[in-house]
Design a protein around this motif. Structure first.
Motif, PDB file in Angstrom:
ATOM      1  N   LEU A   1       1.088  -0.966   0.185  1.00 12.70           N
ATOM      2  CA  LEU A   1      -0.319   0.163   0.173  1.00 12.70           C
ATOM      3  C   LEU A   1       0.992   1.447   0.021  1.00 12.70           C
ATOM      4  CD1 LEU A   1      -2.732  -1.129   2.311  1.00 12.70           C
ATOM      5  CD2 LEU A   1      -3.018  -0.868   0.046  1.00 12.70           C
ATOM      6  N   ASP A   2       2.024   1.185   0.606  1.00  8.70           N
ATOM      7  CA  ASP A   2       2.330   2.272   0.843  1.00  8.70           C
ATOM      8  C   ASP A   2       3.604   2.406  -0.528  1.00  8.70           C
ATOM      9  OD1 ASP A   2       2.606   2.774   3.350  1.00  8.70           O
ATOM     10  OD2 ASP A   2       4.212   1.259   4.025  1.00  8.70           O
ATOM     11  N   LEU A   3       3.650   1.676  -1.275  1.00  9.05           N
ATOM     12  CA  LEU A   3       4.600   2.103  -2.395  1.00  9.05           C
ATOM     13  C   LEU A   3       3.270   2.281  -3.363  1.00  9.05           C
ATOM     14  CD1 LEU A   3       6.703  -1.534  -2.725  1.00  9.05           C
ATOM     15  CD2 LEU A   3       7.358   1.273  -3.324  1.00  9.05           C
ATOM     16  N   MET A   4       2.046   1.691  -3.229  1.00  3.19           N
ATOM     17  CA  MET A   4       0.676   2.027  -4.072  1.00  3.19           C
ATOM     18  C   MET A   4       0.707   3.651  -3.801  1.00  3.19           C
ATOM     19  SD  MET A   4      -3.046   0.559  -4.024  1.00  3.19           S
ATOM     20  CE  MET A   4      -4.028   0.689  -5.222  1.00  3.19           C
ATOM     21  N   ILE A   5       0.274   4.092  -3.164  1.00  2.00           N
ATOM     22  CA  ILE A   5       0.668   5.605  -2.864  1.00  2.00           C
ATOM     23  C   ILE A   5       1.643   6.399  -3.231  1.00  2.00           C
ATOM     24  CG2 ILE A   5       0.070   7.283  -1.146  1.00  2.00           C
ATOM     25  CD1 ILE A   5      -1.296   4.858   0.786  1.00  2.00           C
ATOM     26  N   GLU A   6       2.490   5.567  -3.159  1.00  2.00           N
ATOM     27  CA  GLU A   6       4.401   6.353  -3.484  1.00  2.00           C
ATOM     28  C   GLU A   6       3.695   6.407  -5.234  1.00  2.00           C
ATOM     29  OE1 GLU A   6       8.128   5.277  -4.332  1.00  2.00           O
ATOM     30  OE2 GLU A   6       7.522   5.119  -2.539  1.00  2.00           O
ATOM     31  N   SER A   7       3.503   4.768  -5.703  1.00  2.00           N
ATOM     32  CA  SER A   7       3.744   5.371  -7.091  1.00  2.00           C
ATOM     33  C   SER A   7       2.818   6.276  -7.791  1.00  2.00           C
ATOM     34  CB  SER A   7       3.614   3.751  -7.812  1.00  2.00           C
ATOM     35  OG  SER A   7       4.318   3.242  -6.932  1.00  2.00           O
ATOM     36  N   ALA A   8       0.605   6.304  -7.028  1.00  2.00           N
ATOM     37  CA  ALA A   8      -0.268   7.275  -7.344  1.00  2.00           C
ATOM     38  C   ALA A   8       0.519   8.603  -7.220  1.00  2.00           C
ATOM     39  CB  ALA A   8      -0.727   6.662  -6.356  1.00  2.00           C
ATOM     40  N   ARG A   9       1.322   8.677  -6.657  1.00  2.00           N
ATOM     41  CA  ARG A   9       1.653  10.555  -6.597  1.00  2.00           C
ATOM     42  C   ARG A   9       2.953  11.086  -7.304  1.00  2.00           C
ATOM     43  NH1 ARG A   9       2.398   9.844  -0.179  1.00  2.00           N
ATOM     44  NH2 ARG A   9       0.115  10.847  -0.241  1.00  2.00           N
ATOM     45  N   ARG A  10       3.893   9.440  -7.955  1.00  2.00           N
ATOM     46  CA  ARG A  10       4.830   9.846  -9.215  1.00  2.00           C
ATOM     47  C   ARG A  10       3.404  10.068 -10.670  1.00  2.00           C
ATOM     48  NH1 ARG A  10       8.331   6.186  -6.506  1.00  2.00           N
ATOM     49  NH2 ARG A  10       7.268   5.047  -8.491  1.00  2.00           N
ATOM     50  N   ASN A  11       2.573   9.373 -10.226  1.00  2.00           N
ATOM     51  CA  ASN A  11       1.659   8.719 -11.134  1.00  2.00           C
ATOM     52  C   ASN A  11       2.563   7.876 -12.307  1.00  2.00           C
ATOM     53  OD1 ASN A  11      -0.373   9.254 -12.987  1.00  2.00           O
ATOM     54  ND2 ASN A  11       0.728  10.471 -14.441  1.00  2.00           N
ATOM     55  N   ASP A  12       2.942   6.912 -11.852  1.00  2.00           N
ATOM     56  CA  ASP A  12       3.294   5.412 -12.460  1.00  2.00           C
ATOM     57  C   ASP A  12       2.221   3.990 -11.861  1.00  2.00           C
ATOM     58  OD1 ASP A  12       4.931   3.067 -12.680  1.00  2.00           O
ATOM     59  OD2 ASP A  12       6.451   3.488 -11.131  1.00  2.00           O
ATOM     60  N   LYS A  13       1.691   4.991 -13.043  1.00  2.00           N
ATOM     61  CA  LYS A  13      -0.022   3.769 -12.913  1.00  2.00           C
ATOM     62  C   LYS A  13       0.635   2.485 -13.360  1.00  2.00           C
ATOM     63  CE  LYS A  13      -3.269   7.186 -14.668  1.00  2.00           C
ATOM     64  NZ  LYS A  13      -4.039   7.733 -15.414  1.00  2.00           N
ATOM     65  N   GLY A  14       1.567   1.851 -14.258  1.00  2.00           N
ATOM     66  CA  GLY A  14       1.853   0.768 -14.364  1.00  2.00           C
ATOM     67  C   GLY A  14       2.554  -0.070 -12.451  1.00  2.00           C
ATOM     68  N   ARG A  15       3.384   0.854 -12.221  1.00  2.00           N
ATOM     69  CA  ARG A  15       3.677   0.029 -10.453  1.00  2.00           C
ATOM     70  C   ARG A  15       2.415   0.717  -9.775  1.00  2.00           C
ATOM     71  NH1 ARG A  15       7.020  -2.778  -7.907  1.00  2.00           N
ATOM     72  NH2 ARG A  15       7.415  -1.908  -5.982  1.00  2.00           N
ATOM     73  N   MET A  16       1.482   1.022  -9.989  1.00  2.00           N
ATOM     74  CA  MET A  16       0.594   1.366  -8.909  1.00  2.00           C
ATOM     75  C   MET A  16      -0.212   0.405  -8.970  1.00  2.00           C
ATOM     76  SD  MET A  16      -2.753   4.372  -8.772  1.00  2.00           S
ATOM     77  CE  MET A  16      -2.913   2.995  -9.827  1.00  2.00           C
ATOM     78  N   PHE A  17      -0.635  -0.141  -9.893  1.00  2.00           N
ATOM     79  CA  PHE A  17      -1.693  -1.332 -10.646  1.00  2.00           C
ATOM     80  C   PHE A  17      -0.901  -2.755 -10.213  1.00  2.00           C
ATOM     81  CE2 PHE A  17      -3.676   1.322 -13.739  1.00  2.00           C
ATOM     82  CZ  PHE A  17      -4.568   1.644 -13.181  1.00  2.00           C
ATOM     83  N   GLU A  18       0.393  -2.796 -10.449  1.00  3.35           N
ATOM     84  CA  GLU A  18       0.934  -4.158 -10.271  1.00  3.35           C
ATOM     85  C   GLU A  18       1.404  -4.307  -8.378  1.00  3.35           C
ATOM     86  OE1 GLU A  18       6.083  -4.915  -9.919  1.00  3.35           O
ATOM     87  OE2 GLU A  18       5.156  -4.480 -11.266  1.00  3.35           O
ATOM     88  N   CYS A  19       1.324  -2.651  -7.219  1.00  4.31           N
ATOM     89  CA  CYS A  19       1.082  -2.825  -5.997  1.00  4.31           C
ATOM     90  C   CYS A  19      -0.126  -2.607  -5.612  1.00  4.31           C
ATOM     91  CB  CYS A  19       1.370  -1.328  -5.487  1.00  4.31           C
ATOM     92  SG  CYS A  19       3.332  -1.260  -6.031  1.00  4.31           S
ATOM     93  N   ARG A  20      -1.265  -2.655  -6.330  1.00  8.20           N
ATOM     94  CA  ARG A  20      -2.984  -2.533  -6.128  1.00  8.20           C
ATOM     95  C   ARG A  20      -3.131  -4.380  -6.130  1.00  8.20           C
ATOM     96  NH1 ARG A  20      -7.109  -0.195  -9.696  1.00  8.20           N
ATOM     97  NH2 ARG A  20      -7.205   1.606  -7.985  1.00  8.20           N
ATOM     98  N   ALA A  21      -2.783  -4.939  -7.176  1.00  7.52           N
ATOM     99  CA  ALA A  21      -2.924  -6.541  -7.275  1.00  7.52           C
ATOM    100  C   ALA A  21      -2.211  -7.208  -6.158  1.00  7.52           C
ATOM    101  CB  ALA A  21      -2.100  -6.738  -8.540  1.00  7.52           C
ATOM    102  N   LYS A  22      -0.781  -7.040  -5.503  1.00  3.07           N
ATOM    103  CA  LYS A  22      -0.452  -7.107  -5.158  1.00  3.07           C
ATOM    104  C   LYS A  22      -1.002  -7.571  -3.144  1.00  3.07           C
ATOM    105  CE  LYS A  22       3.574  -8.543  -2.283  1.00  3.07           C
ATOM    106  NZ  LYS A  22       5.261  -7.825  -2.817  1.00  3.07           N
ATOM    107  N   ALA A  23      -1.726  -6.351  -3.028  1.00  3.19           N
ATOM    108  CA  ALA A  23      -2.298  -5.869  -1.911  1.00  3.19           C
ATOM    109  C   ALA A  23      -3.691  -6.617  -1.678  1.00  3.19           C
ATOM    110  CB  ALA A  23      -2.645  -3.972  -1.735  1.00  3.19           C
ATOM    111  N   LEU A  24      -4.565  -6.468  -3.401  1.00  2.03           N
ATOM    112  CA  LEU A  24      -5.422  -6.911  -3.471  1.00  2.03           C
ATOM    113  C   LEU A  24      -5.874  -8.305  -2.703  1.00  2.03           C
ATOM    114  CD1 LEU A  24      -7.522  -5.661  -5.529  1.00  2.03           C
ATOM    115  CD2 LEU A  24      -8.085  -5.476  -3.308  1.00  2.03           C
ATOM    116  N   SER A  25      -4.687  -9.365  -3.399  1.00  2.00           N
ATOM    117  CA  SER A  25      -3.990 -10.748  -3.121  1.00  2.00           C
ATOM    118  C   SER A  25      -3.693 -10.818  -1.919  1.00  2.00           C
ATOM    119  CB  SER A  25      -3.146 -10.876  -4.139  1.00  2.00           C
ATOM    120  OG  SER A  25      -2.536 -12.934  -3.921  1.00  2.00           O
ATOM    121  N   ILE A  26      -3.596 -10.295  -1.190  1.00  2.00           N
ATOM    122  CA  ILE A  26      -2.767 -10.141   0.381  1.00  2.00           C
ATOM    123  C   ILE A  26      -4.080 -10.231   0.650  1.00  2.00           C
ATOM    124  CG2 ILE A  26      -1.930  -9.572   2.300  1.00  2.00           C
ATOM    125  CD1 ILE A  26       0.853  -8.905   0.641  1.00  2.00           C
ATOM    126  N   LEU A  27      -4.981  -9.530   0.932  1.00  2.00           N
ATOM    127  CA  LEU A  27      -5.871  -9.133   1.366  1.00  2.00           C
ATOM    128  C   LEU A  27      -7.047 -10.214   1.450  1.00  2.00           C
ATOM    129  CD1 LEU A  27      -7.729  -5.308   1.047  1.00  2.00           C
ATOM    130  CD2 LEU A  27      -7.344  -6.384   2.989  1.00  2.00           C
TER     131      LEU A  27
END
Length: 141
Positions: free
Chosen positions: A42-68
């Motif tokens: 989630l920290d990386l997802m937020i950081e990626s969103a702030r940098r507008n790095d959507k690819g990394r953000m979606f990757e972190c989102r998928a990992k977070a949702l998988s863990i959840l």
């Protein structure tokens, strides 16, 4: 023996060590590792969103949702009753916030999900008998 084969061999040994550590860990430690990995994602997802790095953000989102999803599926409703139901409700709400549409309030929604889950992580760490082993398990992975 070539340099590449030495790298493969070292990687293989590391993989065996990681699997051994995970297999010998108790359930409390494994859940604690999941919470730590979820927080990091989630920290990386937020950081990626702030940098507008959507690819990394979606990757972190998928990992977070998988863990959840894994945490939610591990709930024992028969043994934990109301507590399991409460955790399920929180996990569903956190997932909803993480999957929210990317707009001006997206980061705030993900931050609020991270805070909700961090409270659960802190409570888990307080009851986890081997919480000190979490860092070594994470390093092995």
């Amino acid at each position: 023996m070539t340099f590449q084969s030495n790298i493969r061999r070292a990687s293989s040994y590391k993989s065996i060590q990681k699997n051994s550590n995970v297999l010998s860990a108790n359930p409390y430690d494994l859940v604690a590792v999941l919470f730590a990995e979820l927080r990091d994602s989630l920290d990386l997802m937020i950081e990626s969103a702030r940098r507008n790095d959507k690819g990394r953000m979606f990757e972190c989102r998928a990992k977070a949702l998988s863990i959840l999803n894994g945490l939610d599926e591990s709930l024992d409703f028969d043994a934990a009753g109301d507590l399991a139901q409460t955790l399920h409700t929180i996990y569903v709400e956190a997932a909803r916030r993480i999957q929210a549409e990317i707009d001006v309030s997206f980061i705030e929604r993900v931050e609020s999900a991270r805070e909700m889950l961090h409270e659960i992580e802190k409570a888990w760490m307080a009851i986890a008998p081997g919480a000190q082993q979490v860092d070594s398990l994470r390093r092995a992975s």
